[in-house]
Design a protein around this motif. Sequence first.
Motif, PDB file in Angstrom:
ATOM      1  N   SER A  68       0.830  -1.196   0.000  1.00  0.00           N
ATOM      2  CA  SER A  68       0.000   0.000   0.000  1.00  0.00           C
ATOM      3  C   SER A  68       0.870   1.255   0.000  1.00  0.00           C
ATOM      4  O   SER A  68       0.518   2.266  -0.629  1.00  0.00           O
ATOM      5  CB  SER A  68      -0.935   0.013   1.201  1.00  0.00           C
ATOM      6  N   ALA A 170      -6.685  -6.145  -0.942  1.00  0.00           N
ATOM      7  CA  ALA A 170      -6.619  -5.208   0.174  1.00  0.00           C
ATOM      8  C   ALA A 170      -5.915  -3.914  -0.230  1.00  0.00           C
ATOM      9  O   ALA A 170      -6.287  -2.826   0.232  1.00  0.00           O
ATOM     10  CB  ALA A 170      -5.911  -5.857   1.360  1.00  0.00           C
ATOM     11  N   ALA A 173      -8.387  -1.924  -2.145  1.00  0.00           N
ATOM     12  CA  ALA A 173      -9.358  -1.346  -1.220  1.00  0.00           C
ATOM     13  C   ALA A 173      -8.793  -0.110  -0.537  1.00  0.00           C
ATOM     14  O   ALA A 173      -9.505   0.892  -0.338  1.00  0.00           O
ATOM     15  CB  ALA A 173      -9.769  -2.383  -0.182  1.00  0.00           C
ATOM     16  N   ASP A 174      -7.523  -0.153  -0.170  1.00  0.00           N
ATOM     17  CA  ASP A 174      -6.886   1.003   0.461  1.00  0.00           C
ATOM     18  C   ASP A 174      -6.850   2.187  -0.498  1.00  0.00           C
ATOM     19  O   ASP A 174      -7.130   3.331  -0.107  1.00  0.00           O
ATOM     20  CB  ASP A 174      -5.483   0.637   0.913  1.00  0.00           C
ATOM     21  N   ASP A 177     -10.349   3.605  -0.844  1.00  0.00           N
ATOM     22  CA  ASP A 177     -10.711   4.311   0.372  1.00  0.00           C
ATOM     23  C   ASP A 177     -10.063   5.691   0.409  1.00  0.00           C
ATOM     24  O   ASP A 177     -10.711   6.694   0.753  1.00  0.00           O
ATOM     25  CB  ASP A 177     -10.282   3.477   1.582  1.00  0.00           C
ATOM     26  N   SER A 259     -16.470   1.592   1.484  1.00  0.00           N
ATOM     27  CA  SER A 259     -16.614   0.906   2.774  1.00  0.00           C
ATOM     28  C   SER A 259     -16.917  -0.574   2.590  1.00  0.00           C
ATOM     29  O   SER A 259     -16.381  -1.425   3.309  1.00  0.00           O
ATOM     30  CB  SER A 259     -17.723   1.568   3.592  1.00  0.00           C
ATOM     31  N   LYS A 262     -13.711  -2.212   1.588  1.00  0.00           N
ATOM     32  CA  LYS A 262     -12.792  -2.286   2.728  1.00  0.00           C
ATOM     33  C   LYS A 262     -13.208  -3.406   3.681  1.00  0.00           C
ATOM     34  O   LYS A 262     -12.356  -4.155   4.182  1.00  0.00           O
ATOM     35  CB  LYS A 262     -12.809  -0.938   3.457  1.00  0.00           C
ATOM     36  N   SER A 266     -11.014  -6.783   4.717  1.00  0.00           N
ATOM     37  CA  SER A 266     -10.416  -6.617   6.033  1.00  0.00           C
ATOM     38  C   SER A 266      -9.941  -7.967   6.559  1.00  0.00           C
ATOM     39  O   SER A 266     -10.549  -9.003   6.284  1.00  0.00           O
ATOM     40  CB  SER A 266     -11.391  -5.981   7.005  1.00  0.00           C
TER      41      SER A 266
END
Length: 267
Positions: A68, A170, A173-174, A177, A259, A262, A266
């Motif tokens: 990330s 993930a 998703a970061d 977000d 959301s 995410k 998670s």
Amino acid sequence: MSNFKRWTAVGLGAALIAGCSGEAERPAEAPAASPAATAGEGAGEGGESGEGGVNIAAAATDPVVYLSALALVEAHVRAAAEAAGAGERQAAAEMFAHPVGEVLVDMQPTFQQLGVATFEEPFIAASTATAQGAEPAEVRRLATGLLSTLEAAEARAPAGGLRNPDVAAAVIADLVDRGALQYATAKGSDAYEPYLDGYGFLLTARAWRDRHGAEIARATPETAGKIDAAITALAAAYPTATRPAALNADEGALLAAASQLKLATSR
């Protein structure tokens, strides 16, 4: 914060432009850091979190944190190339410079631990060249070189890295977000740079989806569907490299899609 980090984190590109035109030898009193530096969790100065909201303490052992961080840098590179192509030379120069202070300086111990040669200098060189008037094609060539460097660093990710498709999901998703949170910042300002930060997150989320989407879909089809939906929502918020006259995307739908993704990724 050291003078080096101060110059890079708050706009080395602008300082270079002023210096090239003979207007100043150093930047004026620094403005607030780029909104990208506060668009994630735990943004801070040193300690456990870097200025880009990266949990530096975990980066050497957690592949999602490590990747990330690299994706955050990638977002700046992609945004810089597109800004230069749109004639926004100063913004492009700043985009190349920001990740040095926001991420790369703090990541040096992690890079050393994982056997990654540090690579701040090419970012500063790209920022300088852009500020001094490099043509968009040359800026894109420099950006391509930086992306290749980041890809090589990705291969050193800890704990199996991208062999697990859940890790790539993930990271996406970061990025989504960050882009969703950044949209509120962009709407609250007339400045171009907050929008450009978000546009970089979109471009990078899309690039990661294009590279890893097939593996994610095979492993978790539902997550792949949420990725597609979230990127579609993000694209509606950031339709072009240049900032639209009005930012009127459905912010609620964007935040909801981010959301949901995410939550799906998670751990």
